[in-house]
Motif scaffolding. Structure first.
Motif, mmCIF file in Angstrom:
data_model
loop_
_atom_site.group_PDB
_atom_site.id
_atom_site.type_symbol
_atom_site.label_atom_id
_atom_site.label_comp_id
_atom_site.label_asym_id
_atom_site.label_seq_id
_atom_site.Cartn_x
_atom_site.Cartn_y
_atom_site.Cartn_z
ATOM 1 N N ALA A 213 -11.213 -1.475 -6.454
ATOM 2 C CA ALA A 213 -10.565 -1.202 -5.175
ATOM 3 C C ALA A 213 -11.221 0.012 -4.539
ATOM 4 O O ALA A 213 -11.611 0.947 -5.228
ATOM 5 N N GLU A 214 -11.330 -0.007 -3.225
ATOM 6 C CA GLU A 214 -11.987 1.084 -2.513
ATOM 7 C C GLU A 214 -11.203 2.384 -2.647
ATOM 8 O O GLU A 214 -9.987 2.378 -2.815
ATOM 9 N N PRO A 216 -9.058 5.297 -1.805
ATOM 10 C CA PRO A 216 -8.124 5.603 -0.713
ATOM 11 C C PRO A 216 -8.522 6.868 0.048
ATOM 12 O O PRO A 216 -8.325 6.947 1.268
ATOM 13 N N GLU A 227 -5.663 0.457 5.400
ATOM 14 C CA GLU A 227 -6.413 0.063 4.206
ATOM 15 C C GLU A 227 -6.210 1.071 3.076
ATOM 16 O O GLU A 227 -6.165 0.701 1.893
ATOM 17 N N SER A 231 -4.797 0.257 -0.592
ATOM 18 C CA SER A 231 -5.539 0.630 -1.794
ATOM 19 C C SER A 231 -4.676 1.466 -2.736
ATOM 20 O O SER A 231 -4.713 1.290 -3.957
ATOM 21 N N ARG A 234 -2.410 -0.899 -4.483
ATOM 22 C CA ARG A 234 -3.112 -1.742 -5.453
ATOM 23 C C ARG A 234 -3.510 -0.979 -6.713
ATOM 24 O O ARG A 234 -3.407 -1.492 -7.820
#
Length: 476
Positions: A213-214, A216, A227, A231, A234
């Motif tokens: 996951a990117e 945050p 987004e 993140s 997630r």
């Protein structure tokens, strides 16, 4: 949802609030922990790929009838190209995010391993190793930054685990090479060693595509708050909603970051941090590669001239690195990265002096113990800390630039250690060269004493620091 996650919904409006939320954690939830080690797996691959060629260098030289110059070029290719792609990877991650460059690095590493393993000429091996260098340069700069952004403040010492992973990867490669040897693979053993790195790269590529996951923090610096909230949910299980930031309350959320902005690394408040992380990265790399170059020679002298016993001897030396690297995370948490580096340098300085001045005169047991202790104190102290300090010392939007640029400068240490010191050795002999090398940890020790910065002891997150600087400027 993990019990450590925040159950109540809250709003995030800037990167400072994102990092503050992550810093409320005293331990990582299960999903975040999985992602953390998945990123760390990339550094395992980098170390494994670097070790893969060395384990089979002698049989490859025989099979391809390589000249000493060609062997030197192949050995130099990956670290030399990594010097260029450290800052390139950092720049790319500052522009497009952390995950995409990491995934691209695995694809490049897999291709490089396949090309090297199937090569029939010097040129083909050289090209394959060049791709491995590109992957290594990108991955190391980005992975350390992402690990820092995934990690709460209370757990930042664990970034040093990359050092232990490095030695684990080298040991695994040696063990597999020994297995291939016992299975009857002879002169082509180097192809199996390099090819196994490709298998690891493909497996890691698939896992990172599916699970990563990117960051945050990076998303928040780009103003992509929805987004960032997704993140956070997630990775950590946080229930957050994107807020709206007032211009007068926070720095601009969207910054254009390029190589021109790298100059900020050499201005206050970052100049001392850049100096310290670069000094540690440079000197630890010089001392490790200069001494590590002779470890196989020491292993052969102690354990015999047979391939199996010499390989087992090298694995024993790596145990010191595994244990020291694991303890470096503990020492970093208890006494800080700077102090643990200084202590490691002090021991390395004394050990190198004893090794150099007593070379050829010491009992075999002491001759084994000294390099074993050197690897231990190196990995427990400065071996990990240069990259960890760089990853923890900069605000989110310039973090990968910081890890990339300092990584590039530090990589010159491997070149010096691998090529300048062997030239001195030819002129002076091994004993005097090792004694002379003691000046390197001494300079590292002096750097740690001169610069008092330690990101694990500052009490301020670099992203919060950015807010404070803006407020101070507005008040003035």
């Amino acid at each position: 949802m993990s019990s450590s996650a925040v159950a109540t919904s809250r709003s995030i409006a800037n990167v400072s609030q994102v990092t503050a939320l992550i810093n409320t954690l005293s331990k990582l939830p299960r999903k975040a922990n999985l992602l953390w080690y998945l990123v760390l797996g990339g550094l395992f691959l980098d170390a494994y790929s670097n070790a893969a060629l060395g384990a089979g260098l002698s049989p490859m030289t025989k099979e391809l009838t390589l000249s000493p110059t060609q062997v030197g070029v192949l050995t130099a290719t990956a670290p030399a190209i990594a010097i260029l792609f450290n800052p390139a990877g950092g720049w790319l991650a500052a522009r497009i995010g952390r995950v995409k460059p990491l995934i691209a690095a695995k694809a490049i590493a897999a291709l490089g391993a396949v090309l090297t393993a199937t090569a029939g000429s010097f040129e083909a091996v050289w090209f394959g190793r060049g791709l491995v260098g590109i992957a290594y340069g990108i991955d190391f700069a980005v992975a350390m930054a992402l690990l820092a952004e995934y990690t709460p403040a209370k757990l930042r010492g664990r970034l040093n685990l990359w050092q232990s992973v490095w030695y684990v990867a080298t040991t695994v490669n040696l063990a597999l090479t020994l297995l291939f040897y016992n299975l009857g693979v002879s002169v082509e053993i180097w192809r199996w060693s390099v090819g196994s790195a490709g298998v690891f790269a493909i497996a890691l590529l698939v896992l990172q595509v599916v699970f990563l996951a990117e960051s945050p923090s990076w998303l928040a610096t780009k103003g992509r708050l929805p987004e960032a909230a997704k993140s956070l949910r997630r990775i950590y299980g946080f229930e957050v909603t994107p807020g709206t930031a007032a211009d007068e309350d926070v720095p601009a959320q969207e910054r254009k970051i390029g190589f021109r902005q790298a100059g900020v690394l050499f201005r206050k408040p970052y100049l001392p941090r850049t100096f310290l992380s670069t000094a540690i990265s440079l000197t630890q790399s010089m001392q490790y590669f200069a001494v590590g170059w002779y470890l196989p020679v020491i292993s052969l002298a102690i354990f015999g001239q047979q391939f199996q016993t010499a390989t087992l001897g090298s694995m024993i030396f790596n145990v010191a690195g595994i244990v020291g690297g694991a303890l470096s995370a503990y020492f970093g948490r208890k006494i800080g990265l700077r102090v643990s580096s200084a202590i490691g340098y002090a021991f390395a300085f004394a050990i190198l002096l004893m090794m150099g001045l007593g070379f050829g005169k010491l009992p075999i047991a002491i001759g084994f113990l000294l390099p074993f202790l050197f690897i231990f104190f190196h990995s427990a102290g400065p071996g990990a800390n240069g990259k960890s300090i760089a990853a923890l010392s900069y605000r989110s939007d310039i973090r990968t630039l910081g890890t990339g640029v300092t990584g590039m400068l530090g990589s010159f240490g491997s070149v010096i250690g691998l090529y300048v010191f062997p030239q001195i050795k030819e002129a002076m002999g091994l004993g005097p060269t090792i004694a002379l090398l003691a000046v390197v940890p001494f300079l590292g020790l002096v750097s740690c004493l001169l610069v008092r910065w330690d990101p694990t002891r500052s009490g301020v997150d670099p992203d919060d620091e950015e807010i404070a600087i803006k407020f101070a400027g507005s008040a003035a």
